[in-house]
Design a protein around this motif. Structure first.
Motif, PDB file in Angstrom:
ATOM      1  N   GLY A  41       0.963  -1.242   0.156  1.00 55.59           N
ATOM      2  CA  GLY A  41      -0.137   0.011   0.228  1.00 55.59           C
ATOM      3  C   GLY A  41       0.824   1.377   0.066  1.00 55.59           C
ATOM      4  O   GLY A  41       2.106   1.331   0.381  1.00 55.59           O
ATOM      5  N   MET A  44      -2.877   7.653   0.151  1.00 57.73           N
ATOM      6  CA  MET A  44      -3.459   8.510  -0.811  1.00 57.73           C
ATOM      7  C   MET A  44      -3.281  10.015  -0.550  1.00 57.73           C
ATOM      8  O   MET A  44      -4.081  10.709  -0.430  1.00 57.73           O
ATOM      9  CB  MET A  44      -4.717   8.190  -0.958  1.00 57.73           C
ATOM     10  CG  MET A  44      -5.256   6.863  -1.551  1.00 57.73           C
ATOM     11  SD  MET A  44      -6.745   6.537  -1.976  1.00 57.73           S
ATOM     12  CE  MET A  44      -7.233   7.516  -3.182  1.00 57.73           C
ATOM     13  N   ASN A  48       1.565  11.667  -3.369  1.00 59.89           N
ATOM     14  CA  ASN A  48       1.360  10.474  -3.976  1.00 59.89           C
ATOM     15  C   ASN A  48       0.305  10.543  -5.140  1.00 59.89           C
ATOM     16  O   ASN A  48       0.789  10.022  -6.244  1.00 59.89           O
ATOM     17  CB  ASN A  48       0.970   9.335  -2.958  1.00 59.89           C
ATOM     18  CG  ASN A  48       2.310   8.981  -2.382  1.00 59.89           C
ATOM     19  OD1 ASN A  48       3.361   9.454  -2.535  1.00 59.89           O
ATOM     20  ND2 ASN A  48       1.713   7.998  -1.487  1.00 59.89           N
ATOM     21  N   LEU A  49      -0.690  11.023  -4.923  1.00 56.02           N
ATOM     22  CA  LEU A  49      -1.778  11.417  -5.962  1.00 56.02           C
ATOM     23  C   LEU A  49      -1.297  12.035  -7.144  1.00 56.02           C
ATOM     24  O   LEU A  49      -1.575  11.752  -8.121  1.00 56.02           O
ATOM     25  CB  LEU A  49      -3.149  11.668  -5.366  1.00 56.02           C
ATOM     26  CG  LEU A  49      -3.869  11.004  -4.242  1.00 56.02           C
ATOM     27  CD1 LEU A  49      -5.010  11.543  -3.779  1.00 56.02           C
ATOM     28  CD2 LEU A  49      -4.492   9.533  -4.942  1.00 56.02           C
ATOM     29  N   HIS A  56      -6.374   5.814  -9.520  1.00 58.31           N
ATOM     30  CA  HIS A  56      -7.767   5.167  -9.124  1.00 58.31           C
ATOM     31  C   HIS A  56      -8.626   5.772  -9.989  1.00 58.31           C
ATOM     32  O   HIS A  56      -9.836   5.487 -10.279  1.00 58.31           O
ATOM     33  CB  HIS A  56      -8.195   5.225  -7.614  1.00 58.31           C
ATOM     34  CG  HIS A  56      -8.048   6.953  -7.190  1.00 58.31           C
ATOM     35  ND1 HIS A  56      -7.116   7.540  -7.259  1.00 58.31           N
ATOM     36  CD2 HIS A  56      -9.001   7.515  -6.738  1.00 58.31           C
ATOM     37  CE1 HIS A  56      -7.237   8.859  -6.867  1.00 58.31           C
ATOM     38  NE2 HIS A  56      -8.600   8.790  -6.421  1.00 58.31           N
ATOM     39  N   TYR A  86       0.195  -0.752 -10.905  1.00 56.39           N
ATOM     40  CA  TYR A  86      -1.308  -0.352 -10.188  1.00 56.39           C
ATOM     41  C   TYR A  86      -2.136  -1.636  -9.981  1.00 56.39           C
ATOM     42  O   TYR A  86      -2.130  -2.183 -10.869  1.00 56.39           O
ATOM     43  CB  TYR A  86      -1.827   0.922 -10.920  1.00 56.39           C
ATOM     44  CG  TYR A  86      -3.123   0.987 -10.040  1.00 56.39           C
ATOM     45  CD1 TYR A  86      -3.332   1.578  -8.973  1.00 56.39           C
ATOM     46  CD2 TYR A  86      -4.402   0.719 -10.900  1.00 56.39           C
ATOM     47  CE1 TYR A  86      -4.421   2.035  -8.214  1.00 56.39           C
ATOM     48  CE2 TYR A  86      -5.615   0.942 -10.245  1.00 56.39           C
ATOM     49  CZ  TYR A  86      -5.748   1.658  -8.788  1.00 56.39           C
ATOM     50  OH  TYR A  86      -6.803   1.985  -8.360  1.00 56.39           O
ATOM     51  N   ASP A  88      -5.019  -1.824  -7.216  1.00 57.40           N
ATOM     52  CA  ASP A  88      -6.414  -1.282  -7.075  1.00 57.40           C
ATOM     53  C   ASP A  88      -6.090  -0.336  -5.962  1.00 57.40           C
ATOM     54  O   ASP A  88      -5.049  -0.062  -5.543  1.00 57.40           O
ATOM     55  CB  ASP A  88      -7.313  -2.543  -6.605  1.00 57.40           C
ATOM     56  CG  ASP A  88      -6.782  -3.223  -5.316  1.00 57.40           C
ATOM     57  OD1 ASP A  88      -5.905  -2.609  -4.502  1.00 57.40           O
ATOM     58  OD2 ASP A  88      -7.015  -4.574  -5.298  1.00 57.40           O
ATOM     59  N   TYR A  89      -7.250   0.026  -5.369  1.00 58.86           N
ATOM     60  CA  TYR A  89      -7.222   1.086  -4.215  1.00 58.86           C
ATOM     61  C   TYR A  89      -8.301   0.820  -3.248  1.00 58.86           C
ATOM     62  O   TYR A  89      -9.284   0.058  -3.534  1.00 58.86           O
ATOM     63  CB  TYR A  89      -7.279   2.527  -4.679  1.00 58.86           C
ATOM     64  CG  TYR A  89      -8.448   3.207  -4.939  1.00 58.86           C
ATOM     65  CD1 TYR A  89      -8.983   4.080  -4.062  1.00 58.86           C
ATOM     66  CD2 TYR A  89      -9.378   2.823  -6.000  1.00 58.86           C
ATOM     67  CE1 TYR A  89     -10.426   4.720  -3.884  1.00 58.86           C
ATOM     68  CE2 TYR A  89     -10.621   3.311  -5.952  1.00 58.86           C
ATOM     69  CZ  TYR A  89     -11.173   4.266  -5.145  1.00 58.86           C
ATOM     70  OH  TYR A  89     -12.415   4.868  -5.362  1.00 58.86           O
ATOM     71  N   ARG A  94      -7.960   4.696   2.525  1.00 62.90           N
ATOM     72  CA  ARG A  94      -7.389   5.702   1.677  1.00 62.90           C
ATOM     73  C   ARG A  94      -5.718   5.265   1.334  1.00 62.90           C
ATOM     74  O   ARG A  94      -4.692   6.086   1.533  1.00 62.90           O
ATOM     75  CB  ARG A  94      -7.131   6.990   2.711  1.00 62.90           C
ATOM     76  CG  ARG A  94      -8.310   7.916   3.068  1.00 62.90           C
ATOM     77  CD  ARG A  94      -8.969   8.404   1.843  1.00 62.90           C
ATOM     78  NE  ARG A  94      -8.109   9.707   1.290  1.00 62.90           N
ATOM     79  CZ  ARG A  94      -8.007  10.239   0.291  1.00 62.90           C
ATOM     80  NH1 ARG A  94      -9.225   9.843  -0.760  1.00 62.90           N
ATOM     81  NH2 ARG A  94      -7.328  11.102   0.048  1.00 62.90           N
ATOM     82  N   LEU A  96      -3.600   3.346  -1.977  1.00 65.50           N
ATOM     83  CA  LEU A  96      -3.422   2.633  -3.344  1.00 65.50           C
ATOM     84  C   LEU A  96      -2.436   1.443  -2.984  1.00 65.50           C
ATOM     85  O   LEU A  96      -1.561   1.314  -2.325  1.00 65.50           O
ATOM     86  CB  LEU A  96      -2.598   3.732  -4.175  1.00 65.50           C
ATOM     87  CG  LEU A  96      -3.077   5.035  -4.274  1.00 65.50           C
ATOM     88  CD1 LEU A  96      -2.264   5.982  -4.840  1.00 65.50           C
ATOM     89  CD2 LEU A  96      -4.526   4.939  -5.400  1.00 65.50           C
ATOM     90  N   GLN A  97      -2.814   0.457  -4.013  1.00 65.35           N
ATOM     91  CA  GLN A  97      -2.209  -0.860  -4.032  1.00 65.35           C
ATOM     92  C   GLN A  97      -1.545  -0.921  -5.349  1.00 65.35           C
ATOM     93  O   GLN A  97      -1.643  -0.639  -6.435  1.00 65.35           O
ATOM     94  CB  GLN A  97      -2.961  -2.062  -4.065  1.00 65.35           C
ATOM     95  CG  GLN A  97      -3.699  -2.404  -2.641  1.00 65.35           C
ATOM     96  CD  GLN A  97      -2.951  -3.180  -1.749  1.00 65.35           C
ATOM     97  OE1 GLN A  97      -1.914  -3.912  -2.260  1.00 65.35           O
ATOM     98  NE2 GLN A  97      -3.111  -2.863  -0.413  1.00 65.35           N
ATOM     99  N   TYR A  98      -0.046  -1.295  -5.137  1.00 61.45           N
ATOM    100  CA  TYR A  98       0.999  -0.972  -6.136  1.00 61.45           C
ATOM    101  C   TYR A  98       1.679  -2.580  -6.135  1.00 61.45           C
ATOM    102  O   TYR A  98       1.881  -3.063  -4.829  1.00 61.45           O
ATOM    103  CB  TYR A  98       1.742  -0.060  -5.941  1.00 61.45           C
ATOM    104  CG  TYR A  98       1.362   1.046  -7.051  1.00 61.45           C
ATOM    105  CD1 TYR A  98       1.794   1.230  -8.410  1.00 61.45           C
ATOM    106  CD2 TYR A  98       0.639   2.144  -6.483  1.00 61.45           C
ATOM    107  CE1 TYR A  98       1.006   2.235  -9.309  1.00 61.45           C
ATOM    108  CE2 TYR A  98       0.015   3.082  -7.230  1.00 61.45           C
ATOM    109  CZ  TYR A  98       0.303   3.304  -8.727  1.00 61.45           C
ATOM    110  OH  TYR A  98      -0.130   4.159  -9.255  1.00 61.45           O
TER     111      TYR A  98
END
Length: 466
Positions: A41, A44, A48-49, A56, A86, A88-89, A94, A96-98
């Motif tokens: 993770g 967010m 980072n966004l 997302h 990427y 999911d999120y 809050r 993000l999964q990478y």
């Protein structure tokens, strides 16, 4: 301690650990394993966004989220260049999964969906009617079925030089090594390794079944290499097929996009080693000794394969239970007037005479012996032949030492002391002396922390007995 840096700067990380698996790229025949983490993770945060371009949102619009080039640092030192992919999120967290991928995994993100026939491999200056050009050969090939059932008055030969006259039909055969460099330059990779400069390997060309129809015009302009390569072959498949044919391994430079090509026979026989703390043995399994069945591919629809010997395309080693089947291969050769000529009988490609518009052939390699003479190396005295058996065959010349090692090697798993310096110097081609025996590592698994230094790793070892 972990740090991730994109082109826009350092990413914000969550406290915790990230699991990493490093696969030795030499231990599979059908793929090139790489380096990857388990999904992890990222918060967010506004930074980072912004730096990750709101992945997302892109995904919610049904679009593919591009991989993000990233530098992966451990304990303040650059460990790997790679990509963040990427997954999911989780809006409630809050987060993000990478997944981080490097080496072959990073390359795969760049070549996904690419085919040689649709890549921009470049115009190769005006077509020169000479058999000795640096990017292609114009060696003679016999194919009496090239025009199918159409009534054609012609010699039955491509690139046939008669009494100094220009060939009747020109079919450029791309040279393998320059083509390899062009293919991977398109995705930002360079190639290195002694195999690329071996005089025998530099003689290799790809058979092309497509004629340059209007070569009088092409002499004044350019022709495109992508017309004369296997159209549906991907860059990844190209690497894998060459790996199967010649017993190759592909290692990736950790901090620049460079593929190092290595002969696996050299890895097996190299006496150099590093001494490793034996740590704790946690599992051991015996060797299976199942043997191998090796096979080359022949051109689909070649009528000659129905009447000529094809036994040279197969070889059974030991119990023969493990298949090593290459889709790639070569052409038959026939003797005419005391000279061996590559030959097949099947419809070719071009934009005239109701032919296939695009090349239909697979990956078929030939040797350019100079003076417009192509061969598959099965002639007497050849130093390397595109067949499995014999002292000059592909098994003895490329595979024997490595496959003998694999057939006799069990597996051991060990938990060993491991610091970031060990990780940075990890080499898939270097043997390790662990206790009284030498091994090659097949996989290394470890967890890295955002707050603590690296201390241990789990190794899967293969003992080497030559």
């Amino acid at each position: 301690m972990i740090a991730l840096k994109t082109q826009a700067g350092w990413l914000d990380l969550l406290p915790g650990t990230i699991g990493i698996e490093i696969s030795n790229p030499y231990f599979r025949f059908d793929a090139v394993p790489g380096v990857s983490t388990y999904p992890f993770g990222l918060p967010m945060s506004p930074k980072n966004l912004r730096d990750l371009n709101f992945p997302h949102v892109v995904a919610a619009q049904g679009e593919l989220v591009p991989a993000v080039p990233v530098e992966f640092y451990l304990d303040g030192l650059l460990w790997r260049l790679g990509s963040l992919v990427y997954q999911d999120y989780q809006p409630d967290k809050r987060m993000l999964q990478y997944q981080f991928v490097a080496a072959a995994g990073d390359l795969q993100t760049l070549i996904e969906g690419l085919k040689l026939g649709t890549m921009n491999l470049g115009g190769v200056r005006p077509l020169v009617l000479s058999p000795n050009e640096p990017d292609y050969a114009l060696g003679t090939i016999r194919n009496r079925g090239f025009f199918g059932d159409q009534p054609m008055v012609w010699t039955g030969y491509l690139n046939y030089y008669a009494n100094g006259a220009y060939p009747e039909f020109v079919a450029p055969q791309p040279r393998l090594v320059p083509l390899l460099r062009r293919v991977f330059a398109q995705v930002g990779y360079t190639l290195s390794g002694e195999w690329l400069t071996d005089p025998l390997i530099t003689q290799l060309v790809l058979y092309s079944d497509r004629i340059a129809d209007d070569y009088v015009q092409l002499v004044a302009t350019q022709f495109l290499l992508e017309w004369h390569v296997p159209q549906e072959l991907s860059p990844g498949q190209l690497l894998v097929e060459l790996q199967k044919l010649f017993g190759l391994g592909y290692d990736f430079h950790p901090t620049r996009r460079e593929i190092r090509i290595t002969r696996l026979r050299d890895v097996a026989t190299n006496p150099e080693y590093l001494v490793r703390d034996p740590g704790q043995l946690t599992r051991a399994t015996p060797p299976l000794a199942e043997g191998y069945t090796l096979e080359l591919g022949l051109e689909a629809g070649d009528e000659l394969s129905k009447t000529l010997d094809t036994s040279w395309t197969k070889l059974v080693v030991g119990a023969g239970k493990t298949p090593l089947k290459a889709e790639a291969g070569t052409l038959h050769c026939v003797e005419e007037n005391g000279q061996l000529l590559p030959a097949l009988e099947g419809k070719g490609a071009g934009v005239t005479q109701n032919l296939n518009a695009a090349s239909q052939c697979g990956l078929r390699l030939l040797f350019d012996r100079g003076n417009a003479q192509l061969t598959n190396g099965r002639e007497a005295g050849s130093a390397l032949a595109l067949q499995w058996a014999g002292a000059n065959g592909l098994y003895a010349q490329g595979h024997q030492a490595w496959l003998s090692f694999l057939d006799r090697a069990g597996r051991e798993e060990r938990l060993v002391p491991f610091r970031v310096g060990d990780l940075l110097s990890l080499d898939p081609a270097r043997k390790e002396l662990v206790g009284p025996r030498k091994y090659l590592w097949e996989k290394v698994s470890l967890s890295v922390s955002t707050t603590k230094r690296l201390e241990t790793a789990r190794f899967t070892y293969r003992p080497i007995r030559l």
